[in-house]
Design a protein around this motif. Structure first.
Motif, PDB file in Angstrom:
ATOM      1  N   UNK A 138       0.824  -1.207   0.000  1.00 27.37           N
ATOM      2  CA  UNK A 138       0.000   0.000   0.000  1.00 27.37           C
ATOM      3  C   UNK A 138       0.853   1.251   0.000  1.00 27.37           C
ATOM      4  N   UNK A 139       0.545   2.189  -0.900  1.00 22.14           N
ATOM      5  CA  UNK A 139       1.312   3.412  -1.048  1.00 22.14           C
ATOM      6  C   UNK A 139       1.323   4.214   0.247  1.00 22.14           C
ATOM      7  N   UNK A 140       2.431   4.941   0.453  1.00 22.42           N
ATOM      8  CA  UNK A 140       2.533   5.859   1.585  1.00 22.42           C
ATOM      9  C   UNK A 140       2.767   7.268   1.070  1.00 22.42           C
ATOM     10  N   UNK A 141       2.316   8.274   1.832  1.00 14.79           N
ATOM     11  CA  UNK A 141       2.547   9.684   1.519  1.00 14.79           C
ATOM     12  C   UNK A 141       3.210  10.333   2.723  1.00 14.79           C
ATOM     13  N   UNK A 142       4.321  11.029   2.459  1.00 12.40           N
ATOM     14  CA  UNK A 142       5.086  11.708   3.505  1.00 12.40           C
ATOM     15  C   UNK A 142       5.221  13.179   3.148  1.00 12.40           C
ATOM     16  N   UNK A 143       5.471  14.016   4.160  1.00 12.20           N
ATOM     17  CA  UNK A 143       5.653  15.442   3.912  1.00 12.20           C
ATOM     18  C   UNK A 143       6.668  16.036   4.886  1.00 12.20           C
ATOM     19  N   UNK A 144       7.166  17.221   4.508  1.00 16.33           N
ATOM     20  CA  UNK A 144       8.116  17.945   5.342  1.00 16.33           C
ATOM     21  C   UNK A 144       7.887  19.437   5.196  1.00 16.33           C
ATOM     22  N   UNK A 145       8.139  20.175   6.251  1.00 12.12           N
ATOM     23  CA  UNK A 145       8.048  21.639   6.202  1.00 12.12           C
ATOM     24  C   UNK A 145       9.417  22.291   6.160  1.00 12.12           C
ATOM     25  N   UNK A 146      10.480  21.501   6.374  1.00 14.05           N
ATOM     26  CA  UNK A 146      11.821  22.065   6.390  1.00 14.05           C
ATOM     27  C   UNK A 146      12.836  21.267   5.575  1.00 14.05           C
ATOM     28  N   UNK A 147      12.409  20.155   4.966  1.00  9.17           N
ATOM     29  CA  UNK A 147      13.314  19.327   4.178  1.00  9.17           C
ATOM     30  C   UNK A 147      14.121  18.352   4.996  1.00  9.17           C
ATOM     31  N   UNK A 155      -0.173   6.408   5.923  1.00  4.90           N
ATOM     32  CA  UNK A 155       0.676   5.272   6.277  1.00  4.90           C
ATOM     33  C   UNK A 155       0.109   4.623   7.528  1.00  4.90           C
ATOM     34  N   UNK A 156       0.493   3.383   7.739  1.00 11.00           N
ATOM     35  CA  UNK A 156       0.017   2.673   8.927  1.00 11.00           C
ATOM     36  C   UNK A 156       0.533   3.305  10.216  1.00 11.00           C
ATOM     37  N   UNK A 157       1.619   4.086  10.127  1.00 11.51           N
ATOM     38  CA  UNK A 157       2.098   4.791  11.316  1.00 11.51           C
ATOM     39  C   UNK A 157       1.096   5.845  11.785  1.00 11.51           C
ATOM     40  N   UNK A 158       0.250   6.315  10.839  1.00  8.20           N
ATOM     41  CA  UNK A 158      -0.759   7.309  11.191  1.00  8.20           C
ATOM     42  C   UNK A 158      -1.964   6.631  11.810  1.00  8.20           C
ATOM     43  N   UNK A 159      -2.411   5.565  11.178  1.00 12.92           N
ATOM     44  CA  UNK A 159      -3.618   4.873  11.634  1.00 12.92           C
ATOM     45  C   UNK A 159      -3.608   3.478  11.028  1.00 12.92           C
ATOM     46  N   UNK A 160      -3.899   2.492  11.822  1.00 14.15           N
ATOM     47  CA  UNK A 160      -3.835   1.109  11.336  1.00 14.15           C
ATOM     48  C   UNK A 160      -5.143   0.369  11.585  1.00 14.15           C
ATOM     49  N   UNK A 161      -6.219   1.114  11.855  1.00 16.30           N
ATOM     50  CA  UNK A 161      -7.481   0.422  12.157  1.00 16.30           C
ATOM     51  C   UNK A 161      -8.195  -0.077  10.911  1.00 16.30           C
ATOM     52  N   UNK A 162      -7.699   0.337   9.709  1.00 21.88           N
ATOM     53  CA  UNK A 162      -8.275  -0.169   8.464  1.00 21.88           C
ATOM     54  C   UNK A 162      -9.609   0.432   8.098  1.00 21.88           C
ATOM     55  N   UNK A 163      -9.997   1.494   8.788  1.00 23.66           N
ATOM     56  CA  UNK A 163     -11.338   2.036   8.569  1.00 23.66           C
ATOM     57  C   UNK A 163     -11.346   3.379   7.862  1.00 23.66           C
ATOM     58  N   UNK A 164     -10.190   3.918   7.511  1.00 23.15           N
ATOM     59  CA  UNK A 164     -10.145   5.253   6.911  1.00 23.15           C
ATOM     60  C   UNK A 164      -9.261   5.318   5.694  1.00 23.15           C
ATOM     61  N   UNK A 165      -8.850   6.534   5.326  1.00 25.03           N
ATOM     62  CA  UNK A 165      -8.037   6.748   4.135  1.00 25.03           C
ATOM     63  C   UNK A 165      -6.619   7.186   4.469  1.00 25.03           C
ATOM     64  N   UNK A 166      -6.241   7.134   5.753  1.00 24.23           N
ATOM     65  CA  UNK A 166      -4.890   7.569   6.103  1.00 24.23           C
ATOM     66  C   UNK A 166      -3.956   6.417   6.455  1.00 24.23           C
ATOM     67  N   UNK A 167      -4.411   5.158   6.242  1.00 21.24           N
ATOM     68  CA  UNK A 167      -3.507   4.024   6.363  1.00 21.24           C
ATOM     69  C   UNK A 167      -2.779   3.791   5.034  1.00 21.24           C
ATOM     70  N   UNK A 168      -1.848   2.839   5.023  1.00 18.21           N
ATOM     71  CA  UNK A 168      -1.195   2.463   3.772  1.00 18.21           C
ATOM     72  C   UNK A 168      -2.236   2.256   2.672  1.00 18.21           C
ATOM     73  N   UNK A 169      -1.926   2.765   1.482  1.00 14.66           N
ATOM     74  CA  UNK A 169      -2.823   2.595   0.341  1.00 14.66           C
ATOM     75  C   UNK A 169      -4.122   3.364   0.470  1.00 14.66           C
ATOM     76  N   UNK A 170      -4.152   4.402   1.286  1.00 15.57           N
ATOM     77  CA  UNK A 170      -5.393   5.144   1.554  1.00 15.57           C
ATOM     78  C   UNK A 170      -6.491   4.204   2.056  1.00 15.57           C
TER      79      UNK A 170
END
Length: 413
Positions: A138-147, A155-170
């Protein structure tokens, strides 16, 4: 009377000078054209022609031959960032001058997950740099404000309950690649590759809350599997969707309601690159008979414009640099080509095939940084390369005085 005559003479003289100035100005403007890039215009900034001692980041593959391809570029906080493909985990490098490169430590080795093997999408949104990392789980999306400090937003580090769009692969592990990215109506859009249920498009206004804005595969079927490139044109968002039965192009005026703009033949399968140029929208096509470029002025009437190369199977990337449109044409035998056009129909090759190395099969990404054009190369034998060039107007001010000085192209590969 003498004063009046003197005044009239002065006024006449000033008028003559003004008219002469206008004539010279119009002549100068008419003659000003952007010079062509040529094979001698290019310099290697990452590759063994720069340094071959194997001790730094300016050799092929930034010193590691496993770094096979520069798949994405973006300018952020006065630096050029590049995403690099590596089977042991994707890498990100940055440069403040275009020649000296530094590994972004916190984004190295796939952000700590070796399954994040490449970055196909990279752009700046709301003062942050976003990257989409391909992952078989599952795709992951990362971001930075300072590089420097990076955080996951999908990503699963954000949420791993499988019920939303912020886990791996949305939330859908079949979304394995963030294959395209763009900004439309103050929102960030990401298109995915999904070979099971069809490609999906997600958008966000804040970078953390994501909403799917299309039906799976647009038509609810799984034939439209790869959302290869997205672009904004005439206040609408366009998405090119890979389909074994023929490439489809979908469009939307609000980012949520989509209509089919065009279906191509079964021989025309994919589009990895697109760009707006001279009031037209251009798509590079991957076909069974070679690479092609198609364009439209209104989204309804389309025409093939110039490139039809039986050797070059892929047209990628596309970017406007100065007054010309540039694109790459793959060639796995002789080395990839770079081409330019000033009118959108007549194309000229501006490099030697593969920059003199047949292993440089195609250009994958492109960006503008400090007024120079940069292109990222795929080389699966010796490691990725980056080449750079700058042009000047043939009779006018230096190109370095023109705007914009920085920019990138949305790339998917």
């Amino acid at each position: 009377m003498r004063k009046i005559k003197t005044f009239l003479k002065k006024e006449s003289f000033v008028g003559i000078l003004l008219i002469a100035g206008l004539i010279i100005g119009f002549f100068f403007m008419a003659k000003t054209t952007q010079a062509n890039l040529t094979a001698s215009s290019w310099s290697q900034v990452v590759g063994d022609e720069v340094d071959v001692d194997g001790a730094g980041t300016d050799e092929n593959g930034f010193g590691d031959s496993n770094n096979r391809s520069v798949d994405a570029m973006a300018v952020f906080d006065n630096k050029l960032y590049v995403g690099v493909r590596n089977s042991n985990g994707t890498r990100i490098f940055s440069s403040s001058d275009g020649t000296t490169w530094t590994a972004v430590a916190n984004a190295h080795n796939g952000f700590g997950d070796s399954n994040n093997t490449l970055i196909r999408s990279m752009t700046v949104f709301d003062d942050r740099l976003y990257v989409g990392a391909s992952n078989s789980a599952g795709v992951e999306v990362w971001r930075t404000s300072d590089g420097t400090s990076w955080s996951p937003v999908v990503a699963d580090q954000v949420d791993i309950d499988g019920a939303g769009t912020n886990e791996n692969g949305f939330g859908d592990l079949n979304n394995t690649t963030a294959s395209s990215i763009t900004i439309f109506d103050n929102k960030l859009y990401i298109g995915t590759s999904n070979t099971i249920t069809g490609g999906e498009v997600f958008s966000t206004s804040n970078g953390t809350t994501w909403t799917q804005v299309n039906n799976n595969g647009f038509d609810g079927l799984n034939n439209n599997q790869l959302i290869d490139t997205m672009n904004v044109f005439n206040d609408e968002i366009y998405a090119a969707v890979g389909n074994a039965g023929g490439l489809q192009i979908w469009q939307s005026s609000n980012g949520t309601s989509w209509s089919l703009a065009r279906t191509l033949s079964p021989l025309q399968l994919l589009s990895y690159a697109s760009s707006e140029f001279n009031d037209r929208l251009y798509f590079g096509m991957t076909t069974m008979s070679g690479g092609e470029v198609h364009s439209t002025a209104d989204g309804a009437s389309w025409s093939e414009v110039g490139i039809e190369d039986s050797v070059s199977t892929e047209i990628i990337p596309m970017i406007v640099y100065g007054k010309k449109l540039y694109t790459g044409a793959s060639d796995s035998i002789n080395g990839g080509k770079l081409l330019e056009t000033a009118n959108g129909t007549s194309w000229t090759q501006v490099n030697t095939n593969g920059f003199g190395d047949s292993n440089n099969g195609y250009t994958v990404s492109a960006g503008i940084f400090n007024y120079r054009l940069y292109v990222g190369i795929n080389n699966s034998t010796d490691g990725a390369e980056i080449w750079s060039a700058q042009v000047s107007d043939s009779t006018g001010p230096s190109f370095s005085s023109q705007s914009p000085s920085n920019g990138t192209t949305d790339v998917s590969r």
